[in-house]
Motif scaffolding. Structure first.
Motif, PDB file in Angstrom:
ATOM      1  N   VAL A   1       3.471  -1.299  -2.826  1.00  0.00           N
ATOM      2  CA  VAL A   1       4.481  -2.297  -2.476  1.00  0.00           C
ATOM      3  C   VAL A   1       3.810  -3.385  -1.649  1.00  0.00           C
ATOM      4  N   HIS A   2       4.050  -4.625  -2.043  1.00  0.00           N
ATOM      5  CA  HIS A   2       3.316  -5.732  -1.446  1.00  0.00           C
ATOM      6  C   HIS A   2       3.488  -5.818   0.069  1.00  0.00           C
ATOM      7  N   SER A   3       4.684  -5.515   0.546  1.00  0.00           N
ATOM      8  CA  SER A   3       4.959  -5.658   1.977  1.00  0.00           C
ATOM      9  C   SER A   3       4.559  -4.428   2.798  1.00  0.00           C
ATOM     10  N   ARG A   4       3.900  -3.500   2.155  1.00  0.00           N
ATOM     11  CA  ARG A   4       3.456  -2.296   2.885  1.00  0.00           C
ATOM     12  C   ARG A   4       2.497  -2.708   4.012  1.00  0.00           C
ATOM     13  N   PRO A   5       2.653  -2.099   5.203  1.00  0.00           N
ATOM     14  CA  PRO A   5       1.785  -2.482   6.325  1.00  0.00           C
ATOM     15  C   PRO A   5       0.298  -2.296   6.005  1.00  0.00           C
ATOM     16  N   THR A   6      -0.509  -3.206   6.531  1.00  0.00           N
ATOM     17  CA  THR A   6      -1.957  -3.167   6.295  1.00  0.00           C
ATOM     18  C   THR A   6      -2.674  -2.657   7.545  1.00  0.00           C
ATOM     19  N   THR A   7      -3.970  -2.562   7.443  1.00  0.00           N
ATOM     20  CA  THR A   7      -4.785  -2.084   8.570  1.00  0.00           C
ATOM     21  C   THR A   7      -4.516  -2.885   9.848  1.00  0.00           C
ATOM     22  N   LEU A   8      -4.505  -4.210   9.723  1.00  0.00           N
ATOM     23  CA  LEU A   8      -4.291  -5.032  10.924  1.00  0.00           C
ATOM     24  C   LEU A   8      -2.904  -4.781  11.532  1.00  0.00           C
ATOM     25  N   ASP A   9      -1.910  -4.523  10.685  1.00  0.00           N
ATOM     26  CA  ASP A   9      -0.578  -4.190  11.209  1.00  0.00           C
ATOM     27  C   ASP A   9      -0.635  -2.926  12.060  1.00  0.00           C
ATOM     28  N   TYR A  10      -1.333  -1.914  11.553  1.00  0.00           N
ATOM     29  CA  TYR A  10      -1.445  -0.664  12.321  1.00  0.00           C
ATOM     30  C   TYR A  10      -2.260  -0.868  13.588  1.00  0.00           C
ATOM     31  N   ILE A  11      -3.334  -1.636  13.466  1.00  0.00           N
ATOM     32  CA  ILE A  11      -4.166  -1.874  14.655  1.00  0.00           C
ATOM     33  C   ILE A  11      -3.313  -2.530  15.741  1.00  0.00           C
TER      34      ILE A  11
ATOM     35  N   VAL B   1      -7.477   7.680   8.259  1.00  0.00           N
ATOM     36  CA  VAL B   1      -6.088   7.682   7.822  1.00  0.00           C
ATOM     37  C   VAL B   1      -5.958   6.850   6.545  1.00  0.00           C
ATOM     38  N   VAL B   2      -5.515   7.488   5.453  1.00  0.00           N
ATOM     39  CA  VAL B   2      -5.247   6.747   4.225  1.00  0.00           C
ATOM     40  C   VAL B   2      -3.853   6.160   4.359  1.00  0.00           C
ATOM     41  N   ILE B   3      -3.765   4.818   4.369  1.00  0.00           N
ATOM     42  CA  ILE B   3      -2.471   4.181   4.624  1.00  0.00           C
ATOM     43  C   ILE B   3      -1.827   3.613   3.365  1.00  0.00           C
ATOM     44  N   GLY B   4      -2.628   3.391   2.329  1.00  0.00           N
ATOM     45  CA  GLY B   4      -2.075   2.819   1.092  1.00  0.00           C
ATOM     46  C   GLY B   4      -2.762   3.451  -0.091  1.00  0.00           C
ATOM     47  N   GLU B   5      -3.678   2.684  -0.700  1.00  0.00           N
ATOM     48  CA  GLU B   5      -4.429   3.213  -1.823  1.00  0.00           C
ATOM     49  C   GLU B   5      -5.819   3.624  -1.364  1.00  0.00           C
ATOM     50  N   GLY B   6      -6.215   4.818  -1.694  1.00  0.00           N
ATOM     51  CA  GLY B   6      -7.586   5.251  -1.458  1.00  0.00           C
ATOM     52  C   GLY B   6      -8.259   5.370  -2.804  1.00  0.00           C
ATOM     53  N   GLY B   7      -8.997   4.334  -3.180  1.00  0.00           N
ATOM     54  CA  GLY B   7      -9.582   4.322  -4.515  1.00  0.00           C
ATOM     55  C   GLY B   7     -11.092   4.460  -4.494  1.00  0.00           C
ATOM     56  N   SER B   8     -11.576   5.558  -5.045  1.00  0.00           N
ATOM     57  CA  SER B   8     -12.982   5.685  -5.418  1.00  0.00           C
ATOM     58  C   SER B   8     -13.954   5.634  -4.229  1.00  0.00           C
ATOM     59  N   GLY B   9     -15.216   5.391  -4.546  1.00  0.00           N
ATOM     60  CA  GLY B   9     -16.265   5.381  -3.531  1.00  0.00           C
ATOM     61  C   GLY B   9     -16.024   4.349  -2.445  1.00  0.00           C
ATOM     62  N   GLY B  10     -15.341   3.286  -2.807  1.00  0.00           N
ATOM     63  CA  GLY B  10     -15.037   2.252  -1.832  1.00  0.00           C
ATOM     64  C   GLY B  10     -14.125   2.739  -0.724  1.00  0.00           C
ATOM     65  N   ALA B  11     -13.291   3.718  -1.028  1.00  0.00           N
ATOM     66  CA  ALA B  11     -12.422   4.341  -0.022  1.00  0.00           C
ATOM     67  C   ALA B  11     -13.205   5.386   0.762  1.00  0.00           C
TER      68      ALA B  11
END
Lengths: 321, 295
Positions: free
Chosen positions: A65-75, A194-204
């Motif tokens: 969901v586009h409006s899902r909080p991001t890392t900076l929001d949590y920080i 903490v996985v907050i949204g998508e954890g995709g592949s080696g990049g995650a």
């Protein structure tokens, strides 16, 4: 109440009914309060029904969901006195990764995570949260700095994967990810991911080698994005929903596999509906794990992390039976 | 002289490798099956015997054909002698992924292997080493729990015996059918290498065609020395995915060993015929062999 996902349709419908009744009540000065209470009750029931039985694919859509909080929001919600730091000291400052130092309940920590953009322009600058090698190297620099100064590390994982580009390859995308995996294994401070949204592949995973790995209730974590898996396996990216089910990507699945330690609950309907309350839950969980880890020696922390990852894998070994 | 420091092992001899070329490189119909070989790159036709004597390298254009694990072991280790470990580890289907079990059986039958990596001990130029060789003909060399576990155990064996570690990689990436368990093998192998290398262990990584995704982005990129065969494709993301992202056609040499050498991602491109001699020379530079034990 707009921006609802298809499976949330019945809820929108019910909400519309309630709103309509309220409006009519006001306009014609009729007391519908009993009716409305009954409908609200039904709404709650429907909500419980829908959100307590989400499929992997439905959770994937919530995680996106586009409006899902991001890392900076949590920080911003969780920490005090955040000082953002920049650059890998080798090539550049990849904005797909953000991080720095901050205080958590008065304790200095290093915090680092993937950062998606809030709008198109922001997303272009941040490569939609998909790091180049310099992003992974920036994250590693922050983590090794934390290691030097004995600060605990908190990472937030939120990426579809490492950036698939020609310059990323030329600068050693593989090496950058591999090095993070190796060096994170050697960190002598507590690491909580903490996985907050998508954890995709080696990049995650490049931010994911922690003593504790937590996942938000509606986040996902997989070896490749479900879209990528669908296009490789079935030559059809539109079968992402099917791949999401098959790959078992939800927090519940990963808890069962023993990959994560805890599921952090979200408000009904997703973190985006109440970012402050979600952040509070994340903060509580991080703090609890940090307290548990803070009594361990540096050697014990390295060993604890090693054991956690060493034990992952399911296979048949006849000679051990 | 330092060879004497290492105890001698009993060796099993690798069964002789089938003479038939891989299916993808099977000659066209007009050429008698098995007798002649056509280079998939330049089209040159060569006697199969000649081509095999040439280590499956095209005499005209130098194209290095893919080898399976057993062929690689036979041409790399002294007298082809090899003591295999963990031969019985096999993949399960922990996710109950549609079609995975059947595909595993089919891959076992077509490749004659049990999974995508073969590990064990042998000697190169008289120097004992722990060796792991991946095989693209099993499930595109993809890394699931078994590959991760076998590579990790090989690392641990090298650490325990203080031997050098040599891994030949080839892989299409992680094994999607094991999703998160597969992803975590990247962390597992890298963490094991971190320990091994911290203790002074020597790890030589050789990229062979192709090495991509999760294998490239974990243990294969962590060698103290990183070598590659000529023309080997090495990278994280695949060419097609990148072309779709940047909406441009990439040059022919993109992600080749030579491209990676130019961009500082590896130490040396070594022709197959020179590989064994080069490895011997490199190993001999490390008196004491592997993990330092203060000697």
């Amino acid at each position: 109440m707009d921006n609802k996902l298809p499976f949330e349709g019945p809820l929108s419908e019910q909400r519309r009914k309630i709103d309509h009744l309220k409006k009519v009540g006001v306009e014609q000065n009729i007391d519908f309060s009993e009716e409305i209470a009954r409908l609200e009750e039904a709404y709650k029931k429907l909500e419980d029904e829908i959100y307590s039985n989400l499929s992997g694919a439905q959770i994937m859509h919530l995680a996106r969901v586009h409006s899902r909080p991001t890392t900076l929001d949590y920080i911003n919600e969780i920490f005090e006195d955040f000082i953002e730091l920049h650059g890998d000291r080798l090539y550049g400052d990849d904005l797909a990764i953000v991080g720095g130092i901050a205080k958590l309940n008065g304790v200095a920590v290093t915090v680092v995570g993937h950062q998606r953009g809030k709008d198109t322009k922001d997303n272009i600058q941040r490569f939609f949260g998909s790091p180049h090698p310099e992003g992974f190297r920036k994250a590693l620099r922050f983590m090794q700095q934390a290691n030097k100064f004995g600060r605990p590390i908190i990472t937030f994982i939120d990426t579809k994967g490492a950036y698939p580009g020609d310059s990323a390859e030329a600068r050693g995308q593989s090496e950058a990810i591999a090095r993070n995996l190796k060096e994170m294994a050697l960190l002598r401070v507590p690491v909580i991911c903490v996985v907050i949204g998508e954890g995709g592949s080696g990049g995650a995973l490049a931010l994911g080698v922690g003593n504790r790995v937590l996942m938000l209730e509606n986040s996902i974590y997989s070896v490749i994005s479900p879209n990528g898996a669908a296009s490789i396996l079935w030559k059809d990216a539109s079968k992402a929903d099917q791949a999401a089910e098959a790959m078992k990507i939800t927090a519940k699945d990963l808890l069962e596999f023993g990959i994560i330690e805890e599921i952090v609950p979200e408000p009904k309907g997703g973190a985006h509906l109440d970012p402050v309350r979600t952040a509070e839950a994340v903060k509580t969980a991080i703090w609890r794990h940090l307290e548990e880890l803070s009594g361990m020696t540096p050697e014990a922390l390295v060993e604890d992390r090693y054991r956690k990852f060493r034990s992952v894998g399911k296979f048949a070994a006849p000679e051990l039976v | 002289m330092f060879k004497d420091l290492f105890q001698k092992k009993k060796y099993a001899t690798v069964p002789s490798v089938s003479q038939a070329p891989a299916a993808s490189e099977r000659p066209k119909r007009e050429i008698p099956e098995g007798l002649m070989n056509r280079c998939p790159k330049c089209g040159n036709i060569q006697f199969s015997k000649e081509w095999e004597k040439n280590l499956k390298v095209c005499s005209t254009c130098g194209h290095h054909s893919r080898l399976n694990a057993l062929e690689r072991i036979a041409m790399t280790l002294d007298d082809g002698r090899f003591f295999e470990i963990d031969a019985d580890l096999t993949s399960e289907d922990p996710l109950e992924f549609p079609g995975y079990k059947a595909k595993l059986e089919q891959q076992k039958a077509s490749s004659g292997l049990k999974d995508a990596v073969v590990t064990g001990e042998g000697e190169i130029g008289g120097v004992p080493v722990v060796v792991g060789v991946m095989s693209f003909d099993f499930f595109s060399g993809s890394m699931g729990s078994v590959v991760g576990e076998k590579v990790t155990r090989a690392i641990e064996l090298a650490a325990a015996k203080k031997l050098p570690l040599l891994l030949f990689s080839t892989s299409g990436g992680a094994r999607m059918q094991e999703s998160i368990l597969s992803l975590m093998q990247m962390a597992k192998t890298s963490a094991a290498l971190a320990k091994f290398q911290e203790e002074g262990g020597l790890f030589i990584s050789v990229f062979t065609d192709p090495t991509l995704g999760g294998v490239s982005a974990s243990f294969a990129s962590l060698g103290d020395y990183i070598l590659a065969e000529p023309g080997a494709i090495v990278g994280f993301a695949g060419r097609i995915v990148i072309e779709q992202t940047i909406r441009q056609k990439l040059p022919d040499n993109f992600q080749t060993a030579e491209f990676n050498l130019k961009h500082g991602q590896l130490d040396k491109v070594v022709h197959r015929k020179d590989m064994k001699a080069f490895l011997t020379k490199l190993l001999e530079m490390h008196v004491g062999g592997g993990a330092s034990d203060g000697q």
